[in-house]
Design a protein around this motif. Structure first.
Motif, short mmCIF file in Angstrom:
data_model
loop_
_atom_site.label_atom_id
_atom_site.label_comp_id
_atom_site.label_asym_id
_atom_site.label_seq_id
_atom_site.Cartn_x
_atom_site.Cartn_y
_atom_site.Cartn_z
N HIS A 6 0.82 -1.23 0.00
CA HIS A 6 0.00 0.00 0.00
C HIS A 6 0.85 1.28 0.00
O HIS A 6 0.47 2.29 0.60
N GLN A 7 1.99 1.24 -0.67
CA GLN A 7 2.89 2.39 -0.66
C GLN A 7 2.24 3.63 -1.22
O GLN A 7 2.42 4.74 -0.71
N ARG A 8 1.45 3.46 -2.29
CA ARG A 8 0.78 4.63 -2.90
C ARG A 8 -0.14 5.31 -1.90
O ARG A 8 -0.20 6.54 -1.82
N ILE A 9 -0.87 4.51 -1.10
CA ILE A 9 -1.80 5.07 -0.12
C ILE A 9 -1.03 5.76 1.00
O ILE A 9 -1.43 6.84 1.47
N LEU A 10 0.07 5.17 1.43
CA LEU A 10 0.87 5.78 2.50
C LEU A 10 1.44 7.13 2.07
O LEU A 10 1.59 8.03 2.89
N GLU A 11 1.74 7.26 0.81
CA GLU A 11 2.25 8.54 0.31
C GLU A 11 1.13 9.56 0.14
O GLU A 11 1.34 10.77 0.28
N LEU A 12 -0.09 9.06 -0.16
CA LEU A 12 -1.22 9.95 -0.40
C LEU A 12 -1.82 10.52 0.88
O LEU A 12 -2.14 11.72 0.96
N LEU A 13 -1.99 9.69 1.90
CA LEU A 13 -2.74 10.08 3.11
C LEU A 13 -2.24 11.37 3.75
O LEU A 13 -3.06 12.23 4.13
N PRO A 14 -0.94 11.58 3.94
CA PRO A 14 -0.50 12.83 4.59
C PRO A 14 -0.89 14.09 3.83
O PRO A 14 -0.90 15.17 4.42
N ARG A 15 -1.22 13.96 2.55
CA ARG A 15 -1.55 15.14 1.74
C ARG A 15 -3.04 15.42 1.71
O ARG A 15 -3.47 16.46 1.17
N LEU A 16 -3.85 14.54 2.28
CA LEU A 16 -5.30 14.72 2.24
C LEU A 16 -5.78 15.60 3.39
O LEU A 16 -5.32 15.46 4.53
N ASN A 17 -6.71 16.49 3.07
CA ASN A 17 -7.26 17.39 4.09
C ASN A 17 -8.66 16.99 4.55
O ASN A 17 -9.20 17.61 5.47
N ALA A 18 -9.25 16.00 3.91
CA ALA A 18 -10.61 15.59 4.27
C ALA A 18 -10.65 15.09 5.72
O ALA A 18 -9.77 14.36 6.16
N GLN A 19 -11.69 15.50 6.42
CA GLN A 19 -11.82 15.06 7.82
C GLN A 19 -12.37 13.65 7.94
O GLN A 19 -12.14 12.99 8.95
N THR A 20 -13.11 13.21 6.93
CA THR A 20 -13.68 11.85 6.96
C THR A 20 -13.21 11.07 5.75
O THR A 20 -13.39 11.51 4.60
N LEU A 21 -12.61 9.92 6.00
CA LEU A 21 -12.11 9.05 4.94
C LEU A 21 -12.88 7.73 4.98
O LEU A 21 -13.27 7.25 6.05
N PRO A 49 6.84 9.81 7.67
CA PRO A 49 6.23 8.66 8.34
C PRO A 49 6.50 8.73 9.84
O PRO A 49 7.51 9.32 10.26
N PRO A 50 5.62 8.15 10.68
CA PRO A 50 5.82 8.23 12.13
C PRO A 50 7.18 7.66 12.53
O PRO A 50 7.60 6.63 12.01
N CYS A 51 7.84 8.37 13.45
CA CYS A 51 9.22 8.01 13.79
C CYS A 51 9.32 6.75 14.63
O CYS A 51 10.32 6.04 14.60
N GLY A 52 8.27 6.48 15.44
CA GLY A 52 8.29 5.31 16.29
C GLY A 52 9.02 5.51 17.61
O GLY A 52 9.07 4.58 18.43
N HIS A 53 9.59 6.69 17.82
CA HIS A 53 10.41 6.91 19.02
C HIS A 53 9.90 8.02 19.93
O HIS A 53 10.19 8.02 21.13
N CYS A 54 9.14 8.98 19.39
CA CYS A 54 8.67 10.08 20.23
C CYS A 54 7.60 9.59 21.21
O CYS A 54 7.12 8.46 21.12
N GLU A 55 7.23 10.47 22.12
CA GLU A 55 6.26 10.08 23.15
C GLU A 55 4.94 9.62 22.56
O GLU A 55 4.37 8.61 22.97
N ALA A 56 4.44 10.33 21.55
CA ALA A 56 3.16 9.96 20.94
C ALA A 56 3.26 8.62 20.24
O ALA A 56 2.35 7.79 20.32
N CYS A 57 4.35 8.39 19.53
CA CYS A 57 4.51 7.13 18.78
C CYS A 57 4.63 5.92 19.71
O CYS A 57 4.26 4.81 19.31
#
Length: 295
Positions: A6-21, A49-57
């Motif tokens: 799903h690489q294409r989707i992973l690249e697309l999602l951060p650019r979408l502004n829609a609140q509901t998918l 992409p999420p870093c995996g190391h910060c507090e939120a991740c």
């Protein structure tokens, strides 16, 4: 967090502004995993992409993430024939306890964005769907909502019209081979990473499923009574009918009228079970039909 394919989707999602998918595609193809990845990225201190190391991740489940799914069991503890997402999961209901979606999104996120996933948007009952519609009409600015369903045609048009569809396709077999080269596992998965992982993580249950399906195919050669007994054993297992349809496609000519009629019989049996028709009646009728159609 590693996503298979799903690489294409992973690249697309951060650019979408829609609140509901609206995530559509086959069961187990990775829609829930991508929803969680998306939630992590929205709140990651470094973004996508999420870093995996910060507090939120490091939060498990992801920070400010909530997933709503239908109950797979009845209140009596039995497997639900027709799972539903109920009103009290979406909005407050008198006499019902527990946090619901509306209460959850009414509070500010711990980090930046709250992400709510409705896993099984096609299984919302009428009152739950109406309550969700009100949420979609005026969602708080800090929320993202993700609806998951097999296809847009399975979801109420009023919900679809307020969503941006993101379509997921089955994964190529070459990718699934990185998990297992076993042809039985790959055939069972049919492009679904979730099914492949389930088969690998639950070898005893997978062997039981395949064994009982083979038992039905063998019983078809001997008559309705043995077929009925074999069907009863298979239908005790989750996904028994859908797996049987795949095995029939392998054992019979998929272009033959017999196979198409058998698929229709399996679909009608599934609909009848979900409609709470007598299990004995459904199983008996299915056994008779499949025996008659058997080459």
């Amino acid at each position: 967090m590693t996503i298979l394919g799903h690489q294409r989707i992973l690249e697309l999602l951060p650019r979408l502004n829609a609140q509901t998918l609206l995530f559509t595609g086959p069961e187990g193809v990775g829609r829930r995993a991508v929803a969680q990845w998306f939630a992590r990225g929205l709140n990651c201190s470094q973004g996508f992409p999420p870093c995996g190391h910060c507090e939120a991740c490091r939060q498990t489940p992801p920070a400010d993430y909530r997933e709503i799914a239908p109950d797979l069991e009845t209140k009596g503890g039995k497997r639900a024939r027709a799972p539903q997402i109920r009103l009290e999961q979406i909005a407050p209901r008198e006499g019902e306890e527990g946090e619901n979606l509306l209460d959850w999104i009414s509070t500010y996120p711990r980090y930046r964005v709250k992400v709510a996933t409705i896993d099984g948007a096609h299984l919302l009952n009428e009152s739950a769907a109406n309550a969700l519609l009100k949420v979609l009409e005026e969602p708080p600015a800090y929320t993202r909502l993700i609806l998951i369903a097999p296809g847009r045609e399975t979801v109420l048009p009023t919900l679809v019209s307020r969503s941006l569809e993101v379509a997921f396709a089955p994964l190529p077999e070459a990718l699934l081979r990185t998990l297992s080269p076993d042809p039985e596992v790959l055939g069972f998965a049919e492009g679904s990473v979730g099914k492949a992982r389930w088969a690998l993580e639950h070898p005893a249950e997978f062997a039981q499923l395949t064994g009982r399906a083979e038992g039905v195919l063998e019983a078809l050669r001997t008559g309705p009574a043995p077929t009925l007994e074999a069907l009863r054993l298979l239908l005790e297992l989750e996904g028994g009918l859908s797996y049987l349809s795949r095995r029939l496609r392998q054992a019979w000519d998929p272009e033959s009228p017999r196979y198409r009629q058998a698929l229709q019989s399996l679909a009608e049996a599934q609909d009848a079970l979900e409609g709470y028709v007598s299990e004995d009646l459904v199983q008996t009728l299915l056994a008779l039909r499949l025996t008659r159609l058997s080459p």
